[in-house]
Design a protein around this motif. Structure first.
Motif, PDB file in Angstrom:
ATOM      1  N   GLU A  48      33.843   8.851  12.842  1.00 31.99           N
ATOM      2  CA  GLU A  48      34.585   8.144  13.887  1.00 31.99           C
ATOM      3  C   GLU A  48      34.484   6.635  13.732  1.00 31.99           C
ATOM      4  O   GLU A  48      35.295   5.891  14.302  1.00 31.99           O
ATOM      5  CB  GLU A  48      34.066   8.567  15.265  1.00 31.99           C
ATOM      6  CG  GLU A  48      34.289  10.047  15.566  1.00 31.99           C
ATOM      7  CD  GLU A  48      33.774  10.441  16.930  1.00 31.99           C
ATOM      8  OE1 GLU A  48      33.237   9.550  17.639  1.00 31.99           O
ATOM      9  OE2 GLU A  48      33.928  11.613  17.305  1.00 31.99           O
ATOM     10  N   SER A  49      33.474   6.180  12.972  1.00 31.80           N
ATOM     11  CA  SER A  49      33.253   4.749  12.777  1.00 31.80           C
ATOM     12  C   SER A  49      32.295   4.565  11.608  1.00 31.80           C
ATOM     13  O   SER A  49      31.707   5.537  11.107  1.00 31.80           O
ATOM     14  CB  SER A  49      32.642   4.122  14.033  1.00 31.80           C
ATOM     15  OG  SER A  49      31.342   4.677  14.270  1.00 31.80           O
TER      16      SER A  49
ATOM     17  N   ASP B 132      28.954   5.812  12.567  1.00 31.38           N
ATOM     18  CA  ASP B 132      28.856   7.273  12.478  1.00 31.38           C
ATOM     19  C   ASP B 132      28.504   7.700  11.055  1.00 31.38           C
ATOM     20  O   ASP B 132      27.690   8.603  10.840  1.00 31.38           O
ATOM     21  CB  ASP B 132      30.184   7.895  12.904  1.00 31.38           C
ATOM     22  CG  ASP B 132      30.085   9.400  13.122  1.00 31.38           C
ATOM     23  OD1 ASP B 132      28.991   9.889  13.459  1.00 31.38           O
ATOM     24  OD2 ASP B 132      31.108  10.085  12.957  1.00 31.38           O
TER      25      ASP B 132
END
Length: 234
Positions: free
Chosen positions: A74-75, A78
């Motif tokens: 998600e990022s 992450d």
């Protein structure tokens, strides 16, 4: 052992700054496996260009790079959590020395040389791996790029390690397996030893061109030979 004299390499070594992964610890293949696993999770395959780039990045930079490149996680943060999950257990339970590295470190300690580690890996990884492999009793400092907020493209992590040891620049040697890190050390004025591990970090020929001394492993470099070269200088 290939040696190339440097003008400031004529002072007896007082300090040594070691890279960790691929230099003291045989962990580079684990890192490559983790990178391949993360690419697999994204349904992708890393190219040589990708792996060359990852070699020069910190873990937060790697997380951001893999997230942006493949849409993994998600990022970037992450992806960093994925890396932590995969790597920390390896350092705690499977880290082992490069052949001959621990004997070399012990020999330096017997000669009164102060030693430290400067690494791109997070401090928890470093302490766990160095403790498991037996290096920690001989080290005055362990520094991560996270501690200085700059990658090994800049000399800050080496300078911090040297400051903690209290050794002069001209008598403090940097041991690295990565060609880009050797360039940083040389630009900053450190005498250098290139310890070959794999072509992803730098070919042996790359290390020969950049370092004052280049070896394929610690079995090629005794403490006596290291001191003899340093004393011989230019």
């Amino acid at each position: 052992m290939a040696a190339k004299p440097q003008l400031n390499a004529c002072i007896e070594p007082q300090g040594v700054i070691f890279d960790c992964d691929g230099t003291l610890l045989d962990t580079m293949r684990a890192w490559r496996s983790v990178e391949d696993e993360l690419a697999r999770r994204a349904g992708a395959v890393l190219t040589k260009e990708n792996t060359d780039k990852l070699t020069t990045l910190t873990i937060p930079e790697s997380g951001a790079y893999l997230h942006e490149l493949f849409g993994l996680g998600e990022s970037g943060e992450d992806v960093v959590r994925m890396i932590d999950e995969l790597m920390l257990e390896h350092y705690r339970t499977q880290s082992c020395e490069r052949p001959g590295a621990l004997a070399f470190v012990r020999g330096l300690a017997e000669r009164g040389v102060r030693m430290s580690v400067a690494s791109s890996s997070p401090l928890p990884y470093l302490r766990a791996g160095l403790e498991h492999a037996g290096f920690m009793p001989y080290l005055q400092a362990v520094v991560s790029v996270d501690d200085v907020g700059a990658s090994k493209r800049e000399p800050a992590v080496y300078d911090r390690a040297r400051e903690l040891m209290g050794t002069p620049l001209e008598a403090t040697w940097g041991f690295e397996d990565a060609a880009y890190a050797l360039r940083t050390l040389r630009r900053a004025g450190y005498p250098t030893v290139g310890v070959y591990d794999c072509d992803l970090a730098g070919t042996y020929e790359d290390l020969q061109a950049l370092a004052d001394v280049a070896v394929r492993g610690f079995d090629e470099l005794t403490v006596d030979a290291f001191f003899a070269f340093a004393r011989r200088g230019a």
